[in-house]
Design a protein around this motif. Structure first.
Motif, PDB file in Angstrom:
ATOM      1  N   LEU A  11       0.820  -1.206   0.000  1.00 57.66           N
ATOM      2  CA  LEU A  11       0.000   0.000   0.000  1.00 57.66           C
ATOM      3  C   LEU A  11       0.855   1.258   0.000  1.00 57.66           C
ATOM      4  N   ARG A  12       1.768   1.365   0.939  1.00 55.61           N
ATOM      5  CA  ARG A  12       2.592   2.569   1.031  1.00 55.61           C
ATOM      6  C   ARG A  12       3.390   2.773  -0.257  1.00 55.61           C
ATOM      7  N   GLY A  13       3.956   1.719  -0.794  1.00 57.05           N
ATOM      8  CA  GLY A  13       4.728   1.839  -2.034  1.00 57.05           C
ATOM      9  C   GLY A  13       3.882   2.324  -3.193  1.00 57.05           C
ATOM     10  N   TYR A  14       2.669   1.799  -3.318  1.00 57.72           N
ATOM     11  CA  TYR A  14       1.763   2.224  -4.389  1.00 57.72           C
ATOM     12  C   TYR A  14       1.452   3.718  -4.257  1.00 57.72           C
ATOM     13  N   LEU A  15       1.087   4.145  -3.034  1.00 56.19           N
ATOM     14  CA  LEU A  15       0.740   5.548  -2.821  1.00 56.19           C
ATOM     15  C   LEU A  15       1.964   6.449  -2.966  1.00 56.19           C
ATOM     16  N   THR A  33     -17.009   4.360   7.486  1.00 53.70           N
ATOM     17  CA  THR A  33     -18.463   4.303   7.627  1.00 53.70           C
ATOM     18  C   THR A  33     -18.833   2.885   8.029  1.00 53.70           C
ATOM     19  N   ALA A  34     -20.108   2.623   8.143  1.00 54.52           N
ATOM     20  CA  ALA A  34     -20.556   1.273   8.477  1.00 54.52           C
ATOM     21  C   ALA A  34     -20.161   0.277   7.385  1.00 54.52           C
ATOM     22  N   LEU A  35     -19.985   0.761   6.152  1.00 53.70           N
ATOM     23  CA  LEU A  35     -19.684  -0.132   5.031  1.00 53.70           C
ATOM     24  C   LEU A  35     -18.243  -0.083   4.545  1.00 53.70           C
ATOM     25  N   ASN A  36     -17.540   1.009   4.808  1.00 51.11           N
ATOM     26  CA  ASN A  36     -16.200   1.190   4.257  1.00 51.11           C
ATOM     27  C   ASN A  36     -15.196   1.559   5.340  1.00 51.11           C
ATOM     28  N   LYS A  37     -13.962   1.140   5.119  1.00 46.66           N
ATOM     29  CA  LYS A  37     -12.864   1.523   6.009  1.00 46.66           C
ATOM     30  C   LYS A  37     -12.430   2.946   5.682  1.00 46.66           C
ATOM     31  N   THR A  38     -11.635   3.540   6.555  1.00 50.90           N
ATOM     32  CA  THR A  38     -11.036   4.838   6.265  1.00 50.90           C
ATOM     33  C   THR A  38     -10.264   4.718   4.965  1.00 50.90           C
ATOM     34  N   SER A  39     -10.381   5.722   4.103  1.00 53.15           N
ATOM     35  CA  SER A  39      -9.645   5.671   2.843  1.00 53.15           C
ATOM     36  C   SER A  39      -8.938   6.980   2.579  1.00 53.15           C
ATOM     37  N   LEU A  40      -7.945   6.895   1.727  1.00 55.16           N
ATOM     38  CA  LEU A  40      -7.157   8.044   1.319  1.00 55.16           C
ATOM     39  C   LEU A  40      -7.340   8.205  -0.182  1.00 55.16           C
ATOM     40  N   LEU A  41      -7.840   9.366  -0.575  1.00 50.41           N
ATOM     41  CA  LEU A  41      -8.015   9.701  -1.982  1.00 50.41           C
ATOM     42  C   LEU A  41      -6.904  10.663  -2.359  1.00 50.41           C
ATOM     43  N   LEU A  42      -6.122  10.312  -3.368  1.00 51.93           N
ATOM     44  CA  LEU A  42      -5.075  11.182  -3.885  1.00 51.93           C
ATOM     45  C   LEU A  42      -5.512  11.688  -5.248  1.00 51.93           C
ATOM     46  N   VAL A  43      -5.456  12.999  -5.444  1.00 48.83           N
ATOM     47  CA  VAL A  43      -5.843  13.601  -6.718  1.00 48.83           C
ATOM     48  C   VAL A  43      -4.661  14.414  -7.235  1.00 48.83           C
ATOM     49  N   ALA A  44      -4.174  14.034  -8.409  1.00 49.80           N
ATOM     50  CA  ALA A  44      -3.047  14.726  -9.027  1.00 49.80           C
ATOM     51  C   ALA A  44      -3.517  16.039  -9.647  1.00 49.80           C
ATOM     52  N   GLY A  45      -2.573  16.902  -9.980  1.00 50.97           N
ATOM     53  CA  GLY A  45      -2.892  18.167 -10.623  1.00 50.97           C
ATOM     54  C   GLY A  45      -3.635  17.986 -11.929  1.00 50.97           C
ATOM     55  N   GLY A  47      -5.867  15.752 -12.422  1.00 50.41           N
ATOM     56  CA  GLY A  47      -7.192  15.206 -12.134  1.00 50.41           C
ATOM     57  C   GLY A  47      -7.186  13.696 -11.982  1.00 50.41           C
ATOM     58  N   GLU A  48      -6.101  13.049 -12.427  1.00 44.38           N
ATOM     59  CA  GLU A  48      -5.996  11.608 -12.220  1.00 44.38           C
ATOM     60  C   GLU A  48      -6.054  11.335 -10.721  1.00 44.38           C
ATOM     61  N   TRP A  49      -6.704  10.254 -10.330  1.00 48.02           N
ATOM     62  CA  TRP A  49      -6.868   9.998  -8.902  1.00 48.02           C
ATOM     63  C   TRP A  49      -6.797   8.515  -8.589  1.00 48.02           C
ATOM     64  N   THR A  50      -6.564   8.248  -7.324  1.00 49.72           N
ATOM     65  CA  THR A  50      -6.582   6.881  -6.814  1.00 49.72           C
ATOM     66  C   THR A  50      -7.115   6.914  -5.386  1.00 49.72           C
ATOM     67  N   ARG A  51      -7.793   5.848  -5.003  1.00 46.75           N
ATOM     68  CA  ARG A  51      -8.364   5.749  -3.655  1.00 46.75           C
ATOM     69  C   ARG A  51      -7.989   4.376  -3.102  1.00 46.75           C
ATOM     70  N   ARG A  52      -7.513   4.379  -1.876  1.00 47.65           N
ATOM     71  CA  ARG A  52      -7.149   3.129  -1.216  1.00 47.65           C
ATOM     72  C   ARG A  52      -7.591   3.172   0.244  1.00 47.65           C
ATOM     73  N   ALA A  53      -8.037   2.037   0.748  1.00 49.92           N
ATOM     74  CA  ALA A  53      -8.322   1.898   2.179  1.00 49.92           C
ATOM     75  C   ALA A  53      -7.000   1.975   2.921  1.00 49.92           C
ATOM     76  N   VAL A  54      -7.009   2.679   4.045  1.00 48.62           N
ATOM     77  CA  VAL A  54      -5.808   2.840   4.869  1.00 48.62           C
ATOM     78  C   VAL A  54      -6.126   2.402   6.291  1.00 48.62           C
ATOM     79  N   PRO A  55      -5.098   2.157   7.099  1.00 50.80           N
ATOM     80  CA  PRO A  55      -5.352   1.654   8.456  1.00 50.80           C
ATOM     81  C   PRO A  55      -6.219   2.568   9.322  1.00 50.80           C
TER      82      PRO A  55
END
Length: 94
Positions: A11-15, A33-45, A47-55
């Protein structure tokens, strides 16, 4: 180390790679939330983006701090228009 602070392998390497290879990246922390873990959304300048669940939120804040990128709370700070523009320009034709 507490189990909830351990990031899944890779995870850390990918991000890290996403931030290092894209200019103007910003982070949005999405709370658990009740359905999802905490996540980190990264948005590049671009507009490309990625979202991953984080601890947990602290892990996400520390990640952004370590990379010196702006960090926002989802729900308080809207996602940027460039993210939606990226999706529109890169959507698969159906």
């Amino acid at each position: 180390m507490r189990q909830d602070r351990v990031a899944p392998q890779g995870l850390r390497g990918y991000l890290d790679d996403f931030v290092a290879s894209r200019e103007g990246t910003q982070a949005w922390i999405e709370p658990a939330t009740a359905l999802n873990k905490t996540s980190l959304l990264l948005v590049a300048g671009s507009g490309e983006w990625t979202r991953r669940a984080v601890p947990n939120t602290e892990w996400a804040v520390e990640f952004a701090r370590r990379h010196r990128i702006p960090c926002h709370q989802a729900g308080l700070v809207p996602y940027p228009q460039r993210m939606r523009d990226w999706d529109t320009g890169h959507r698969d034709p159906q």
